[in-house]
Design a protein around this motif. Structure first.
Motif, PDB file in Angstrom:
ATOM      1  N   SER A   1      59.094 -15.034  65.331  1.00 22.86           N
ATOM      2  CA  SER A   1      59.274 -14.154  64.173  1.00 22.86           C
ATOM      3  C   SER A   1      60.385 -14.628  63.246  1.00 22.86           C
TER       4      SER A   1
ATOM      5  N   ARG B   1      56.879  -6.523  70.310  1.00 23.25           N
ATOM      6  CA  ARG B   1      56.291  -5.771  69.190  1.00 23.25           C
ATOM      7  C   ARG B   1      57.310  -5.565  68.079  1.00 23.25           C
TER       8      ARG B   1
ATOM      9  N   LEU C   1      57.419  -8.863  66.174  1.00 27.34           N
ATOM     10  CA  LEU C   1      56.240  -9.068  65.333  1.00 27.34           C
ATOM     11  C   LEU C   1      56.249  -8.117  64.139  1.00 27.34           C
TER      12      LEU C   1
ATOM     13  N   ASP D   1      55.156 -11.653  61.364  1.00 24.39           N
ATOM     14  CA  ASP D   1      54.043 -12.097  62.221  1.00 24.39           C
ATOM     15  C   ASP D   1      53.127 -12.998  61.392  1.00 24.39           C
TER      16      ASP D   1
ATOM     17  N   ASP E   1      49.550 -13.663  62.641  1.00 25.49           N
ATOM     18  CA  ASP E   1      48.824 -12.457  63.056  1.00 25.49           C
ATOM     19  C   ASP E   1      48.555 -12.412  64.558  1.00 25.49           C
ATOM     20  N   TRP E   2      49.610 -12.624  65.341  1.00 29.25           N
ATOM     21  CA  TRP E   2      49.489 -12.443  66.790  1.00 29.25           C
ATOM     22  C   TRP E   2      49.035 -11.030  67.140  1.00 29.25           C
ATOM     23  N   SER E   3      49.381 -10.071  66.286  1.00 26.69           N
ATOM     24  CA  SER E   3      49.080  -8.666  66.571  1.00 26.69           C
ATOM     25  C   SER E   3      47.629  -8.293  66.289  1.00 26.69           C
TER      26      SER E   3
ATOM     27  N   THR F   1      46.199  -7.444  63.430  1.00 28.45           N
ATOM     28  CA  THR F   1      46.430  -6.157  62.774  1.00 28.45           C
ATOM     29  C   THR F   1      45.168  -5.501  62.225  1.00 28.45           C
TER      30      THR F   1
ATOM     31  N   GLN G   1      42.839  -5.740  69.448  1.00 25.96           N
ATOM     32  CA  GLN G   1      44.070  -5.094  69.872  1.00 25.96           C
ATOM     33  C   GLN G   1      43.887  -4.423  71.231  1.00 25.96           C
TER      34      GLN G   1
ATOM     35  N   THR H   1      47.521 -15.216  70.165  1.00 25.59           N
ATOM     36  CA  THR H   1      47.781 -13.800  69.936  1.00 25.59           C
ATOM     37  C   THR H   1      48.888 -13.360  70.896  1.00 25.59           C
ATOM     38  N   LEU H   2      49.246 -12.117  70.786  1.00 27.88           N
ATOM     39  CA  LEU H   2      50.247 -11.543  71.687  1.00 27.88           C
ATOM     40  C   LEU H   2      49.837 -11.737  73.140  1.00 27.88           C
TER      41      LEU H   2
END
Length: 203
Positions: free
Chosen positions: A24, A69, A72, A76, A79-81, A83, A89, A151-152
């Motif tokens: 981040s 979290r 992020l 981010d 876009d690991w999250s 979104t 997710q 991703t996360l």
């Protein structure tokens, strides 16, 4: 006060928190602690005494996923999250939940089999392989677990697969999980992992 991240280099929970913070670009001071002599100022803010702990001006985050979290939410870029992808997710949440419960239990028993003499180390390894097999299937058509970029889930799980590998590396690198082996090797070779594993002076 600047943000402080209390960490321990080899802890997989702390490892994934450090990687998310590094990714981040958030301005956080990393404090490496000795688990045998934890800093009093850390225990004052987080009496539970385990790492990682992120101390912010307005709150203290004591769980690695909360720290990830938070990081992020600051930035981010890749876009690991996920979104804009609610199903992804949900998949991320489910994979991390299984990793942090069932697989972590199997990993601990495999790594410390002498403490669990009810069964052999091979038995505990076979239990952990159920999760490894699941990850191998997810990697069948791509280099990352859920999509064609990190991703996360990838970052949250990799330190634990690394630890599983470390119990018996010869077995792991000859095991029937070639996609997972490639995934782990890319993780170990990544600049992000190397940055997160730089040694810091221990308090």
């Amino acid at each position: 006060m600047s943000a402080l991240l209390y960490s321990f280099r080899r802890c997989p929970y702390a490892m994934r928190a450090r990687m998310a913070v590094a990714y981040s670009g958030a301005e956080v001071e990393l404090v490496e602690v000795s688990l045998k002599a934890k800093p009093p100022e850390m225990l004052e803010r987080s009496p539970k005494g385990t790492v990682p702990v992120l101390v912010l001006d307005d709150q203290v985050l004591e769980q690695s996923l909360d720290i990830m979290r938070w990081a992020l939410a600051q930035n981010d870029p890749d876009d690991w999250s996920m979104t804009c992808d609610s199903p992804a997710q949900q998949q991320i949440a489910e994979l991390i939940a299984e990793n942090d419960s069932t697989f972590k239990t199997d990993l601990d028993r495999y790594k410390y089999a002498v403490r669990y003499p009810e069964f052999s180390q091979e038995h505990y390894r076979a239990q952990g392989e159920v999760f490894l097999s699941k990850l191998e299937v997810l990697l069948r058509d791509r280099d990352c677990l859920l999509t064609h970029h990190l991703t996360l889930a990838d970052i949250a799980l990799a330190p634990f697969v690394r630890q599983f590998c470390g119990v018996d590396p010869e077995w792991f690198w000859q095991s029937p999980y070639p996609r997972l082996q490639g995934w782990l090797q890319r993780f170990l070779d990544s600049e992000l992992f190397k940055k997160a594993m730089v040694k810091h002076k221990t308090l």
